[in-house]
Design a protein around this motif. Structure first.
Motif, PDB file in Angstrom:
ATOM      1  N   PRO A 106      57.335  32.549  20.528  1.00  0.00           N
ATOM      2  CA  PRO A 106      56.072  32.831  19.809  1.00  0.00           C
ATOM      3  C   PRO A 106      56.166  32.477  18.332  1.00  0.00           C
ATOM      4  O   PRO A 106      55.191  32.034  17.732  1.00  0.00           O
ATOM      5  CB  PRO A 106      55.882  34.338  20.009  1.00  0.00           C
TER       6      PRO A 106
ATOM      7  N   ARG B 140      55.567  28.786  18.075  1.00  0.00           N
ATOM      8  CA  ARG B 140      54.137  28.497  18.306  1.00  0.00           C
ATOM      9  C   ARG B 140      53.321  28.780  17.055  1.00  0.00           C
ATOM     10  O   ARG B 140      52.451  27.998  16.669  1.00  0.00           O
ATOM     11  CB  ARG B 140      53.599  29.335  19.481  1.00  0.00           C
ATOM     12  N   GLU B 141      53.595  29.926  16.419  1.00  0.00           N
ATOM     13  CA  GLU B 141      52.857  30.289  15.207  1.00  0.00           C
ATOM     14  C   GLU B 141      53.159  29.296  14.088  1.00  0.00           C
ATOM     15  O   GLU B 141      52.249  28.884  13.343  1.00  0.00           O
ATOM     16  CB  GLU B 141      53.249  31.710  14.777  1.00  0.00           C
TER      17      GLU B 141
END
Length: 198
Positions: A31, A34-35
């Motif tokens: 994550p 992704r961010e």
């Protein structure tokens, strides 16, 4: 920047890393990554670029997302294993070209209006960063942009820190290539800067 740092990490270092783990930095699943990719793409001032250059594309996760904003995207990596997966990931994107290449010894002859240097600069020694930076900035067309994104905490076997990489570009980009900073952002563990050639 201290010029007495260790040598640039060799290609064999990355071959060993990818031999031990196909996704050693969790580019496909994290994550956090992704961010960071979303923030990186959002920081680009233009919706479209004619010719882009991504240094250190690894598995092609960012490459795939960047490609939709590029008429042509040259993505390179020093290691063969991640390039194989990157080619498979982006096989449906005809505007993407992959090459195995080691900067600064090798360098494309094309001019670019976008260069992406994400999580790569701290692998070079100080002198090799300087050589690479000069060539990158020279290869940008007037109005071309450079996106820098790097992890900032120190890593014991990396010659430089992310901050040293960004500080070098910000300090030298003006004299080397008449660059100006468009955007700067600091996350808890990474730093992002966008520069534009005047």
């Amino acid at each position: 920047m201290n010029t007495n740092q260790p040598h640039t990490l060799p290609a064999g270092y990355f071959d060993d890393v990818y031999r031990a783990n196909e996704d050693p930095w969790h580019f496909e699943t994290s994550p956090y990554e992704r961010e960071k990719y979303a923030t990186s793409l959002a920081a680009l001032p233009r919706p479209h670029y004619a010719r882009a250059f991504e240094v250190g594309c690894s598995l092609g996760v960012l490459t795939e997302q960047l490609a939709v904003r590029c008429a042509h995207l040259l993505a390179i990596d020093v290691a063969a294993a991640p390039l194989k997966k990157a080619r498979m990931r982006c096989a449906y994107l005809p505007q993407v070209e992959f090459q195995q290449m080691s900067l600064p010894e090798e360098f494309p002859t094309t001019a670019f209006d976008l260069i992406v240097l994400s999580e790569v600069g701290y692998y070079w020694s100080g002198p090799d960063l300087a050589r690479t930076a000069e060539r990158l900035l020279q290869s940008l067309v007037p109005g071309g942009q450079l996106l820098l994104v790097h992890w900032t905490p120190p890593v014991h076997d990396y010659p430089l820190t992310g901050d040293e990489v960004h500080d070098y570009f910000l300090r030298e980009a003006g004299p080397l290539a008449s660059m100006r900073q468009l955007h700067g952002f600091r996350h808890e563990t990474y730093r992002l800067d966008v520069l534009e050639k005047n």
